[in-house]
Design a protein around this motif. Structure first.
Motif, PDB file in Angstrom:
ATOM      1  N   LEU A   1      39.949  70.164 -38.149  1.00  0.00           N
ATOM      2  CA  LEU A   1      39.238  69.920 -39.401  1.00  0.00           C
ATOM      3  C   LEU A   1      39.246  68.438 -39.758  1.00  0.00           C
ATOM      4  CD1 LEU A   1      37.786  70.876 -41.935  1.00  0.00           C
ATOM      5  CD2 LEU A   1      40.024  71.366 -42.957  1.00  0.00           C
ATOM      6  N   ALA A   2      40.401  67.796 -39.652  1.00  0.00           N
ATOM      7  CA  ALA A   2      40.488  66.371 -39.982  1.00  0.00           C
ATOM      8  C   ALA A   2      39.607  65.546 -39.051  1.00  0.00           C
ATOM      9  CB  ALA A   2      41.939  65.912 -39.898  1.00  0.00           C
TER      10      ALA A   2
ATOM     11  N   THR B   1      27.815  59.537 -41.548  1.00  0.00           N
ATOM     12  CA  THR B   1      27.056  59.404 -42.804  1.00  0.00           C
ATOM     13  C   THR B   1      27.344  58.092 -43.534  1.00  0.00           C
ATOM     14  OG1 THR B   1      28.785  60.552 -44.064  1.00  0.00           O
ATOM     15  CG2 THR B   1      27.021  61.910 -43.117  1.00  0.00           C
ATOM     16  N   ARG B   2      28.422  57.404 -43.113  1.00  0.00           N
ATOM     17  CA  ARG B   2      28.860  56.169 -43.769  1.00  0.00           C
ATOM     18  C   ARG B   2      29.169  56.407 -45.256  1.00  0.00           C
ATOM     19  NH1 ARG B   2      24.422  51.768 -42.212  1.00  0.00           N
ATOM     20  NH2 ARG B   2      23.094  53.545 -42.741  1.00  0.00           N
ATOM     21  N   LEU B   3      29.633  57.592 -45.548  1.00  0.00           N
ATOM     22  CA  LEU B   3      29.993  57.949 -46.918  1.00  0.00           C
ATOM     23  C   LEU B   3      31.378  57.405 -47.253  1.00  0.00           C
ATOM     24  CD1 LEU B   3      29.357  59.700 -49.483  1.00  0.00           C
ATOM     25  CD2 LEU B   3      30.633  61.534 -48.366  1.00  0.00           C
ATOM     26  N   ASP B   4      31.493  56.823 -48.437  1.00  0.00           N
ATOM     27  CA  ASP B   4      32.782  56.358 -48.924  1.00  0.00           C
ATOM     28  C   ASP B   4      33.710  57.579 -49.048  1.00  0.00           C
ATOM     29  OD1 ASP B   4      34.975  55.445 -50.313  1.00  0.00           O
ATOM     30  OD2 ASP B   4      33.831  54.392 -51.849  1.00  0.00           O
ATOM     31  N   PRO B   5      34.830  57.623 -48.339  1.00  0.00           N
ATOM     32  CA  PRO B   5      35.719  58.790 -48.381  1.00  0.00           C
ATOM     33  C   PRO B   5      36.170  59.174 -49.780  1.00  0.00           C
ATOM     34  CG  PRO B   5      36.379  57.318 -46.611  1.00  0.00           C
ATOM     35  CD  PRO B   5      35.349  56.578 -47.426  1.00  0.00           C
TER      36      PRO B   5
ATOM     37  N   LEU C   1      42.641  60.239 -44.673  1.00  0.00           N
ATOM     38  CA  LEU C   1      41.300  59.710 -44.438  1.00  0.00           C
ATOM     39  C   LEU C   1      40.723  59.072 -45.692  1.00  0.00           C
ATOM     40  CD1 LEU C   1      39.729  62.657 -42.363  1.00  0.00           C
ATOM     41  CD2 LEU C   1      40.662  60.491 -41.495  1.00  0.00           C
ATOM     42  N   GLY C   2      41.357  59.337 -46.834  1.00  0.00           N
ATOM     43  CA  GLY C   2      40.881  58.764 -48.088  1.00  0.00           C
ATOM     44  C   GLY C   2      40.079  59.720 -48.941  1.00  0.00           C
TER      45      GLY C   2
END
Length: 208
Positions: free
Chosen positions: A5-6, A16-20, A49-50
């Motif tokens: 999962l991680a 996606t370059r999404l901010d964690p 991962l944030g």
């Protein structure tokens, strides 16, 4: 080695370059207590991962308090069954207040699920509940409508959509749009889709 999962979440964040910090993953209380040790390990990897973590439907399972303080989660989501039957002097009101106090002592925030009346909102506000979600604030809607809602600064039933506090404070508008798109895609593959407003429509209840 990290969990599957991680690894999957890390790959999606990269793609996606999404901010964690703008991603909140929810896991039900039942799931985390079925195998508490394994759940703790996986949750630590995800937090590393944030991303932000919430325990959903809290109060409906049989979680052990000896484990709860070990779960590296940011939020507890109080199950709607307690909110819908919450009245002055009721046992449910006492349970809700206890959960809010417990979360505060564990440095966690609280989201109350299923708020449908202003009376419920005001009662939760008096309990110093951090956030709320429910039909009082928004009905289920497609991703584009939720995106438009996130970009507005308007009041909904007297509760301001405050981005200056809570998880949303660290999300710029582009990240929020990416999050809505990512969640819409994820929901498309779920057997039991969850209304978009349940995450995107969280409202800060504020102090009394």
């Amino acid at each position: 080695t990290s969990s599957l999962l991680a690894d999957q979440v890390k790959r999606i964040l990269t793609q996606t370059r999404l901010d964690p910090t703008c991603l909140n993953l929810e896991v039900t209380e039942t799931v985390v207590t079925e195998n508490a040790e394994r759940a703790c390990t996986t949750l630590r990897e995800l937090r590393g991962l944030g991303v932000h973590l919430s325990i959903d439907d809290f109060g409906t399972g049989y979680s052990s308090l000896s484990y709860l303080h070990r779960f590296p989660v940011h939020m507890l989501k109080i199950d709607r069954s307690f909110i819908s039957n919450m009245g002055a002097g009721s046992e449910n009101s006492a349970i809700v207040r206890t959960i809010i106090s417990l979360a505060e002592n564990l440095s966690m925030k609280v989201i109350a699920e299923g708020i449908e009346t202003d009376e419920q909102r005001l009662r939760l506000k008096s309990f110093e509940c951090n956030f709320g979600q429910g039909y009082l604030f928004a009905r289920p809607a497609p991703a584009p409508s939720i995106e438009a809602l996130l970009q507005t600064d308007r009041d909904l039933h007297g509760v301001r959509a405050e981005g200056a506090r809570g998880v949303d404070a660290r999300c710029d508008r582009r990240s929020r749009r990416e999050l809505v798109a990512a969640e819409a895609g994820a929901r498309a593959g779920r057997r039991h889709p969850e209304p978009a407003h349940q995450r995107a429509g969280d409202r800060h209840l504020g102090a009394p």
